[in-house]
Design a protein around this motif. Structure first.
Motif, PDB file in Angstrom:
ATOM      1  N   VAL A  99      20.385  39.911 -29.971  1.00  0.00           N
ATOM      2  CA  VAL A  99      19.328  38.978 -29.570  1.00  0.00           C
ATOM      3  C   VAL A  99      20.013  37.662 -29.243  1.00  0.00           C
ATOM      4  O   VAL A  99      20.805  37.153 -30.027  1.00  0.00           O
ATOM      5  N   LYS A 100      19.735  37.124 -28.050  1.00  0.00           N
ATOM      6  CA  LYS A 100      20.386  35.874 -27.691  1.00  0.00           C
ATOM      7  C   LYS A 100      19.566  35.114 -26.671  1.00  0.00           C
ATOM      8  O   LYS A 100      18.728  35.687 -25.984  1.00  0.00           O
ATOM      9  N   THR A 101      19.824  33.828 -26.624  1.00  0.00           N
ATOM     10  CA  THR A 101      19.311  33.023 -25.526  1.00  0.00           C
ATOM     11  C   THR A 101      20.444  32.898 -24.520  1.00  0.00           C
ATOM     12  O   THR A 101      21.617  33.092 -24.865  1.00  0.00           O
ATOM     13  N   ARG A 102      20.110  32.598 -23.293  1.00  0.00           N
ATOM     14  CA  ARG A 102      21.123  32.546 -22.250  1.00  0.00           C
ATOM     15  C   ARG A 102      22.054  31.348 -22.447  1.00  0.00           C
ATOM     16  O   ARG A 102      21.604  30.229 -22.673  1.00  0.00           O
ATOM     17  N   ALA A 103      23.342  31.598 -22.387  1.00  0.00           N
ATOM     18  CA  ALA A 103      24.362  30.547 -22.458  1.00  0.00           C
ATOM     19  C   ALA A 103      24.952  30.366 -21.062  1.00  0.00           C
ATOM     20  O   ALA A 103      25.074  31.334 -20.304  1.00  0.00           O
ATOM     21  N   PHE A 104      25.287  29.129 -20.732  1.00  0.00           N
ATOM     22  CA  PHE A 104      25.832  28.799 -19.413  1.00  0.00           C
ATOM     23  C   PHE A 104      27.209  28.166 -19.576  1.00  0.00           C
ATOM     24  O   PHE A 104      27.456  27.445 -20.541  1.00  0.00           O
ATOM     25  N   ASP A 105      28.080  28.414 -18.599  1.00  0.00           N
ATOM     26  CA  ASP A 105      29.385  27.766 -18.584  1.00  0.00           C
ATOM     27  C   ASP A 105      29.218  26.316 -18.146  1.00  0.00           C
ATOM     28  O   ASP A 105      28.507  26.028 -17.184  1.00  0.00           O
ATOM     29  N   VAL A 106      29.888  25.418 -18.871  1.00  0.00           N
ATOM     30  CA  VAL A 106      29.877  23.993 -18.539  1.00  0.00           C
ATOM     31  C   VAL A 106      31.297  23.594 -18.169  1.00  0.00           C
ATOM     32  O   VAL A 106      32.243  23.925 -18.878  1.00  0.00           O
ATOM     33  N   SER A 107      31.442  22.892 -17.064  1.00  0.00           N
ATOM     34  CA  SER A 107      32.745  22.371 -16.671  1.00  0.00           C
ATOM     35  C   SER A 107      32.691  20.854 -16.672  1.00  0.00           C
ATOM     36  O   SER A 107      31.638  20.252 -16.468  1.00  0.00           O
ATOM     37  N   VAL A 108      33.842  20.244 -16.931  1.00  0.00           N
ATOM     38  CA  VAL A 108      33.963  18.790 -16.982  1.00  0.00           C
ATOM     39  C   VAL A 108      34.865  18.355 -15.843  1.00  0.00           C
ATOM     40  O   VAL A 108      35.970  18.861 -15.691  1.00  0.00           O
ATOM     41  N   GLU A 109      34.357  17.425 -15.045  1.00  0.00           N
ATOM     42  CA  GLU A 109      35.144  16.845 -13.963  1.00  0.00           C
ATOM     43  C   GLU A 109      35.079  15.337 -14.120  1.00  0.00           C
ATOM     44  O   GLU A 109      34.062  14.726 -13.792  1.00  0.00           O
ATOM     45  N   GLY A 110      36.150  14.763 -14.670  1.00  0.00           N
ATOM     46  CA  GLY A 110      36.130  13.342 -15.000  1.00  0.00           C
ATOM     47  C   GLY A 110      35.125  13.118 -16.109  1.00  0.00           C
ATOM     48  O   GLY A 110      35.230  13.698 -17.181  1.00  0.00           O
ATOM     49  N   GLU A 111      34.101  12.315 -15.851  1.00  0.00           N
ATOM     50  CA  GLU A 111      33.036  12.066 -16.831  1.00  0.00           C
ATOM     51  C   GLU A 111      31.776  12.867 -16.523  1.00  0.00           C
ATOM     52  O   GLU A 111      30.770  12.729 -17.202  1.00  0.00           O
ATOM     53  N   ASP A 112      31.818  13.711 -15.490  1.00  0.00           N
ATOM     54  CA  ASP A 112      30.644  14.475 -15.067  1.00  0.00           C
ATOM     55  C   ASP A 112      30.673  15.882 -15.648  1.00  0.00           C
ATOM     56  O   ASP A 112      31.721  16.534 -15.687  1.00  0.00           O
ATOM     57  N   LEU A 113      29.497  16.349 -16.059  1.00  0.00           N
ATOM     58  CA  LEU A 113      29.342  17.720 -16.544  1.00  0.00           C
ATOM     59  C   LEU A 113      28.595  18.530 -15.495  1.00  0.00           C
ATOM     60  O   LEU A 113      27.613  18.055 -14.927  1.00  0.00           O
ATOM     61  N   PHE A 114      29.065  19.750 -15.278  1.00  0.00           N
ATOM     62  CA  PHE A 114      28.436  20.674 -14.337  1.00  0.00           C
ATOM     63  C   PHE A 114      28.150  21.988 -15.043  1.00  0.00           C
ATOM     64  O   PHE A 114      28.852  22.388 -15.958  1.00  0.00           O
ATOM     65  N   ILE A 115      27.112  22.663 -14.577  1.00  0.00           N
ATOM     66  CA  ILE A 115      26.723  23.963 -15.131  1.00  0.00           C
ATOM     67  C   ILE A 115      26.781  24.999 -14.023  1.00  0.00           C
ATOM     68  O   ILE A 115      26.463  24.698 -12.870  1.00  0.00           O
ATOM     69  N   SER A 116      27.195  26.205 -14.371  1.00  0.00           N
ATOM     70  CA  SER A 116      27.204  27.320 -13.426  1.00  0.00           C
ATOM     71  C   SER A 116      25.997  28.212 -13.714  1.00  0.00           C
ATOM     72  O   SER A 116      25.828  28.676 -14.841  1.00  0.00           O
ATOM     73  N   ILE A 117      25.169  28.395 -12.707  1.00  0.00           N
ATOM     74  CA  ILE A 117      23.971  29.221 -12.841  1.00  0.00           C
ATOM     75  C   ILE A 117      24.041  30.360 -11.839  1.00  0.00           C
ATOM     76  O   ILE A 117      24.340  30.173 -10.696  1.00  0.00           O
TER      77      ILE A 117
END
Length: 117
Positions: A99-117
Protein backbone atom coordinates in the motif's frame (compact mmCIF):
# COMPACT_ATOMS: atom_id res chain seq x y z
CA UNK A 1 7.53 9.76 -20.80
CA UNK A 2 7.91 11.88 -17.65
CA UNK A 3 7.80 15.63 -17.92
CA UNK A 4 9.68 18.03 -15.65
CA UNK A 5 7.79 20.74 -13.71
CA UNK A 6 9.06 23.57 -11.49
CA UNK A 7 7.99 23.07 -7.85
CA UNK A 8 9.42 25.93 -5.80
CA UNK A 9 12.65 27.33 -4.41
CA UNK A 10 14.51 24.94 -2.09
CA UNK A 11 14.46 27.60 0.64
CA UNK A 12 10.64 27.49 0.66
CA UNK A 13 10.59 23.91 2.01
CA UNK A 14 10.89 23.95 5.79
CA UNK A 15 12.35 21.14 7.85
CA UNK A 16 9.69 19.09 9.62
CA UNK A 17 6.70 19.87 7.41
CA UNK A 18 5.55 19.58 3.83
CA UNK A 19 5.26 22.40 1.32
CA UNK A 20 1.90 21.75 -0.37
CA UNK A 21 1.66 22.58 -4.08
CA UNK A 22 -0.50 21.76 -7.08
CA UNK A 23 1.34 20.46 -10.14
CA UNK A 24 -0.53 19.32 -13.24
CA UNK A 25 -3.77 19.43 -11.22
CA UNK A 26 -2.30 17.04 -8.61
CA UNK A 27 -1.82 17.96 -4.94
CA UNK A 28 1.82 17.37 -4.03
CA UNK A 29 3.67 17.52 -0.71
CA UNK A 30 7.38 18.38 -0.89
CA UNK A 31 9.64 17.45 2.02
CA UNK A 32 13.24 18.31 2.99
CA UNK A 33 15.10 15.42 4.65
CA UNK A 34 18.76 15.21 5.62
CA UNK A 35 19.63 13.49 2.34
CA UNK A 36 17.56 15.58 -0.08
CA UNK A 37 14.09 16.55 -1.23
CA UNK A 38 11.14 14.20 -1.71
CA UNK A 39 7.63 14.59 -3.07
CA UNK A 40 4.46 12.58 -2.43
CA UNK A 41 0.96 12.72 -3.81
CA UNK A 42 -1.02 14.53 -1.13
CA UNK A 43 -3.74 11.88 -1.06
CA UNK A 44 -3.84 9.09 1.51
CA UNK A 45 -4.63 5.77 -0.24
CA UNK A 46 -6.73 4.70 2.75
CA UNK A 47 -9.61 7.23 2.66
CA UNK A 48 -8.36 10.10 0.46
CA UNK A 49 -7.28 12.53 3.20
CA UNK A 50 -4.67 15.23 2.62
CA UNK A 51 -1.81 12.93 3.69
CA UNK A 52 1.08 15.41 3.49
CA UNK A 53 -0.70 17.87 5.77
CA UNK A 54 -0.34 15.40 8.65
CA UNK A 55 2.61 15.52 11.06
CA UNK A 56 6.14 14.70 9.97
CA UNK A 57 7.40 12.38 12.67
CA UNK A 58 9.09 9.10 13.46
CA UNK A 59 7.53 5.84 14.52
CA UNK A 60 7.78 3.13 17.14
CA UNK A 61 10.38 0.57 16.15
CA UNK A 62 9.53 -3.12 16.42
CA UNK A 63 11.70 -4.85 19.03
CA UNK A 64 11.85 -8.24 20.73
CA UNK A 65 11.53 -6.52 24.09
CA UNK A 66 8.58 -5.00 25.91
CA UNK A 67 9.96 -1.50 25.43
CA UNK A 68 9.03 1.30 23.06
CA UNK A 69 11.83 2.65 20.88
CA UNK A 70 11.18 5.80 18.83
CA UNK A 71 12.92 5.57 15.44
CA UNK A 72 13.19 7.34 12.06
CA UNK A 73 12.45 10.83 13.40
CA UNK A 74 11.51 13.19 10.56
CA UNK A 75 11.26 10.42 7.93
CA UNK A 76 7.56 9.56 8.28
CA UNK A 77 4.37 11.44 7.47
CA UNK A 78 1.31 10.40 9.49
CA UNK A 79 -2.14 10.86 7.99
CA UNK A 80 -4.13 13.20 10.22
CA UNK A 81 -7.40 11.31 9.69
CA UNK A 82 -6.55 7.77 10.84
CA UNK A 83 -2.85 7.79 11.75
CA UNK A 84 -1.55 5.69 8.87
CA UNK A 85 2.22 6.19 8.60
CA UNK A 86 4.06 6.51 5.28
CA UNK A 87 7.77 6.60 4.42
CA UNK A 88 8.49 10.04 2.95
CA UNK A 89 11.24 8.66 0.67
CA UNK A 90 9.15 5.90 -0.94
CA UNK A 91 5.49 6.62 -0.19
CA UNK A 92 5.12 3.13 1.32
CA UNK A 93 2.68 2.46 4.17
CA UNK A 94 4.79 1.18 7.08
CA UNK A 95 2.42 -1.66 7.98
CA UNK A 96 2.12 -3.02 4.42
CA UNK A 97 4.61 -1.76 1.78
CA UNK A 98 2.23 -2.93 -1.00
CA UNK A 99 0.00 0.00 0.00
CA UNK A 100 1.54 3.30 -0.99
CA UNK A 101 0.93 6.82 -2.11
CA UNK A 102 2.64 7.96 -5.28
CA UNK A 103 6.21 9.22 -4.83
CA UNK A 104 7.84 11.54 -7.37
CA UNK A 105 11.48 12.17 -8.23
CA UNK A 106 12.68 15.63 -7.23
CA UNK A 107 15.71 17.24 -8.83
CA UNK A 108 17.61 20.30 -7.62
CA UNK A 109 18.99 22.84 -10.05
CA UNK A 110 20.68 25.64 -8.15
CA UNK A 111 17.98 26.80 -5.71
CA UNK A 112 15.09 25.49 -7.84
CA UNK A 113 13.26 22.21 -7.25
CA UNK A 114 11.70 20.27 -10.11
CA UNK A 115 9.43 17.23 -10.13
CA UNK A 116 9.18 14.52 -12.78
CA UNK A 117 5.62 13.46 -13.56
Amino acid sequence: MASKHFLCKATEVEDGKAKILTVSNMPIGVFRLDDGFYALLNICPHKGAALCEGPVCGTTKQTDQTEFVYDRAGEIVRCAWHGWEFDIRTGEFLVDPKVKTRAFDVSVEGEDLFISI
